[in-house]
Design an enzyme around this catalytic site. Structure first.
Site, PDB file in Angstrom:
ATOM      1  N   ARG A 226     -86.862  19.369 -15.102  1.00  0.00           N
ATOM      2  CA  ARG A 226     -87.997  19.044 -14.242  1.00  0.00           C
ATOM      3  C   ARG A 226     -88.351  20.269 -13.414  1.00  0.00           C
ATOM      4  NH1 ARG A 226     -88.649  15.514 -17.207  1.00  0.00           N
ATOM      5  NH2 ARG A 226     -88.843  13.256 -16.829  1.00  0.00           N
ATOM      6  N   HIS A 274     -93.992  22.335 -21.941  1.00  0.00           N
ATOM      7  CA  HIS A 274     -93.356  21.021 -21.860  1.00  0.00           C
ATOM      8  C   HIS A 274     -93.206  20.396 -23.257  1.00  0.00           C
ATOM      9  CE1 HIS A 274     -92.531  17.604 -18.819  1.00  0.00           C
ATOM     10  NE2 HIS A 274     -91.784  17.440 -19.890  1.00  0.00           N
TER      11      HIS A 274
END
Length: 311
Positions: A226, A274
């Site tokens: 994250r 991502h």
């Protein structure tokens, strides 16, 4: 008839609905998968977020479970109206995808591939031989399903792997540490550091000026976890002064990463968009179907979120 409400945008529905429908055919009861079921008639919620996600769960008086399609639950876990059990996605292709991304980039940095990929200048340089895996220490912060899978894959390749988690664990092939002293010890040997912690208030800026200073000089940081796990300026400072050799980042505080973000242009940063791990619709559908089958049989749901811990 078991009513299953799908929340998500059109693209998510188009991707998941055929696979969910096929997986539900294998269940020993009839299901109705739709996007517009009256809340009081919903038995299960498959929560994908996207456009118009549910923010008030109060009307879902009959629902037994909210099943997330992704591993992260930070956008829903603090919802005070959610009293229904919440399950995150475990499996569904997430673990295999993460293992492949982490292993690939650990090996890339371990073998010094960048120097060869970008050094095609006609000069033969054979004065630097990479060490064997046994001589490259890897630390993984976060020993959930993804961290365990990555750690064991790297250990299988011969890397000495240290893992750190909030609570003490025992995992074959991984030296497991916990607590604040364990964190500092885990960082002190990390020639390659992999961040796979969940995003919670307790993990915000886990990698900061102080903890980065604990890493060996020349360490490499990989963050497929994250964006909020890293203090961005602290990371850039450590790269600029040469304490860190490189950072390969897949997750960011703002996504998509703005075009003017300094990470894009930094010579010691690799940005990936991502892609380290994503749920595969066909595999995720099987996980969803299994949990619904367990619910209808009165069995405990799999992969339930600890609301107090945030994951």
């Amino acid at each position: 008839m078991i009513n299953i409400l799908f929340t998500g945008n059109d693209a998510s529905w188009d991707e998941y609905a055929p696979h969910l429908t096929e997986a539900f055919k294998q269940l020993p009861f009839t299901t109705n998968l739709a996007r517009d079921i009256p809340p009081a008639e919903v038995d299960y919620i498959v929560f994908g977020g996207g456009e118009a996600p549910i923010t008030d769960f109060t009307p879902f008086t009959r629902a037994k479970l909210v099943q997330r399609l992704w591993a992260g639950v930070e956008d829903i876990v603090d919802n005070k109206t959610l009293t229904i059990p919440l399950a995150r996605m475990v499996g569904g292709g997430l673990d295999q995808g993460m293992v492949e991304w982490v292993t690939g980039h650990v090996l890339r940095h371990h073998l010094g591939m960048d120097a060869h990929l970008h050094g095609q200048d006609g000069v033969w340089r054979n004065d630097v031989t990479p060490p064997l895996a046994r001589d490259r220490q890897v630390t993984i912060l976060g020993l959930g399903a993804l961290g365990q899978a990555c750690g064991q894959a790297l250990a299988h390749l011969g890397f000495p792997v240290t893992g750190w988690s909030r609570s003490q664990k025992q995992i074959t092939g991984i030296t497991c540490l916990s607590g604040q002293d364990g964190l500092l010890a885990a960082l002190s040997t990390a020639q390659v550091l992999v961040l796979l912690l969940p995003k919670t208030p307790a993990t915000e800026n886990t990698l900061n000026h102080e903890t980065i200073a604990r890493l060996p000089k020349g360490a490499v940081v990989l963050n497929p976890g994250r964006g909020g796990l890293i203090d961005d300026q602290a990371l850039l400072d450590a790269l600029d002064r040469g304490h860190l050799a490189h950072a390969t980042l897949d997750t960011f505080r703002t996504e998509p990463l703005p075009a003017d973000d300094p990470f894009w242009a930094h010579p010691k940063v690799t940005v990936t968009p991502h892609i380290a791990s994503a749920t595969r619709a066909d595999l995720a559908a099987e996980v969803v179907a299994t949990n619904i089958k367990r619910g209808e049989a009165g069995e405990e749901f799999l992969h339930l979120v600890d609301r107090t811990a945030g994951y």
